[in-house]
Design a protein around this motif. Sequence first.
Motif, mmCIF file in Angstrom:
data_model
loop_
_atom_site.group_PDB
_atom_site.id
_atom_site.type_symbol
_atom_site.label_atom_id
_atom_site.label_comp_id
_atom_site.label_asym_id
_atom_site.label_seq_id
_atom_site.Cartn_x
_atom_site.Cartn_y
_atom_site.Cartn_z
ATOM 1 N N GLU A 40 0.840 -1.195 0.000
ATOM 2 C CA GLU A 40 0.000 0.000 0.000
ATOM 3 C C GLU A 40 0.879 1.249 0.000
ATOM 4 O O GLU A 40 2.021 1.220 0.449
ATOM 5 C CB GLU A 40 -0.897 0.014 1.237
ATOM 6 C CG GLU A 40 -1.841 -1.166 1.325
ATOM 7 C CD GLU A 40 -2.540 -1.251 2.669
ATOM 8 O OE1 GLU A 40 -2.518 -0.253 3.418
ATOM 9 O OE2 GLU A 40 -3.102 -2.315 2.974
ATOM 10 N N GLY A 41 0.314 2.341 -0.474
ATOM 11 C CA GLY A 41 1.023 3.614 -0.454
ATOM 12 C C GLY A 41 0.309 4.587 0.466
ATOM 13 O O GLY A 41 -0.875 4.879 0.268
ATOM 14 N N SER A 42 1.007 5.075 1.496
ATOM 15 C CA SER A 42 0.343 5.942 2.461
ATOM 16 C C SER A 42 1.153 7.205 2.721
ATOM 17 O O SER A 42 2.377 7.218 2.578
ATOM 18 C CB SER A 42 0.119 5.209 3.792
ATOM 19 O OG SER A 42 1.358 4.955 4.438
ATOM 20 N N VAL A 43 0.437 8.244 3.116
ATOM 21 C CA VAL A 43 1.033 9.506 3.547
ATOM 22 C C VAL A 43 0.387 9.869 4.884
ATOM 23 O O VAL A 43 -0.832 9.775 5.031
ATOM 24 C CB VAL A 43 0.781 10.637 2.530
ATOM 25 C CG1 VAL A 43 1.196 11.994 3.096
ATOM 26 C CG2 VAL A 43 1.517 10.362 1.226
ATOM 27 N N SER A 44 1.202 10.257 5.865
ATOM 28 C CA SER A 44 0.638 10.761 7.117
ATOM 29 C C SER A 44 0.648 12.280 7.090
ATOM 30 O O SER A 44 1.518 12.891 6.470
ATOM 31 C CB SER A 44 1.440 10.246 8.316
ATOM 32 O OG SER A 44 2.796 10.623 8.223
ATOM 33 N N THR A 45 -0.316 12.880 7.781
ATOM 34 C CA THR A 45 -0.445 14.332 7.755
ATOM 35 C C THR A 45 -1.014 14.822 9.077
ATOM 36 O O THR A 45 -1.494 14.035 9.898
ATOM 37 C CB THR A 45 -1.331 14.773 6.575
ATOM 38 O OG1 THR A 45 -1.263 16.197 6.418
ATOM 39 C CG2 THR A 45 -2.787 14.360 6.782
ATOM 40 N N LEU A 46 -0.940 16.134 9.278
ATOM 41 C CA LEU A 46 -1.422 16.737 10.515
ATOM 42 C C LEU A 46 -2.937 16.573 10.675
ATOM 43 O O LEU A 46 -3.650 16.344 9.690
ATOM 44 C CB LEU A 46 -1.070 18.227 10.552
ATOM 45 C CG LEU A 46 -1.792 19.148 9.567
ATOM 46 C CD1 LEU A 46 -1.815 20.571 10.107
ATOM 47 C CD2 LEU A 46 -1.083 19.141 8.213
ATOM 48 N N PRO A 47 -3.445 16.711 11.912
ATOM 49 C CA PRO A 47 -4.887 16.522 12.154
ATOM 50 C C PRO A 47 -5.699 17.754 11.743
ATOM 51 O O PRO A 47 -6.389 18.364 12.552
ATOM 52 C CB PRO A 47 -4.939 16.292 13.669
ATOM 53 C CG PRO A 47 -3.803 17.088 14.206
ATOM 54 C CD PRO A 47 -2.708 16.974 13.174
#
Length: 290
Positions: A40-47
């Motif tokens: 899978e390809g994921s990006v984390s980001t701010l809330p």
Amino acid sequence: FHGTRVKENVYRPDWSTNERLHYTNQLFDIIAELVPSCIEGSVSTLPGSFKAFGADEAAIFRNLEHCARHIEELAERHDRDLHLGLEPEPLGHFENTEETLAFFARLLDQADDPELIRRRIGINYDTCHFAVEFDDCRTALTSFREAGLRISKVHLSNALAFDPSDQSAIAAIGQFDEPTYLHQLILNRDGNLQRHPDLPEALPTLDDSGEPGSSEARVHFHIPLYSDPSEPLRSTKSHVTELLKYRQEQPDFCTHFEIETYTWGVLPGPLQEPLVDQIANEYRWILERL
């Protein structure tokens, strides 16, 4: 980025801006080209934003939905499972289990295509952040999954903890007051949580007048997984170990795990080691427990 004052600016630009949307879309353009078919390809980001900014939530929702549509298009074109993980954080626009559930309920309620949101936008679960919030790991993960929310990614890291009734602990936590990053502090007195945006503001409010063991303070300062701080300080390592136990029981709840310690350059002397050794030791600690 790491060599200057970051503090609350780490949340800028937030999800109420086109800049954040365009930047994140570009990240997914790159990941869609690079990620192998079996991963899978994921990006984390701010809330979404930072509470103190008072961001326009309607604009946040609008941009997140635009991003979800972009991710969906890339996923279909490249035949990849791609997703964005919003990362609850102390004093973020949403920061704990309760606020995360409420945010996603509002997001899904206004979305033109709620199922698209569920497919492409989920939660990046940071063990340091949820420990600072005094949230129970198993309860949080179960609540998110029962609400049909995707766990996009897990960040593995520890926070600092100490007894604020101990004067030596108050003195010891002061060595972690550094000028680069924001180190939110949450004080738990008999279940009542008091939130402070950063250590410099929190330290003058702490005193040792309480009964020993009747309260606990936790600080958003990522410390190595394998190394506990010297007493009288301690870490929130139990939150990480509880998550790893949960994974043994529910091995498919998430496929992306990321070691999230980034504070190597600002750790006090006793926690300092050569950088390569620090990174290798963290990998060893995790791999032995997976």
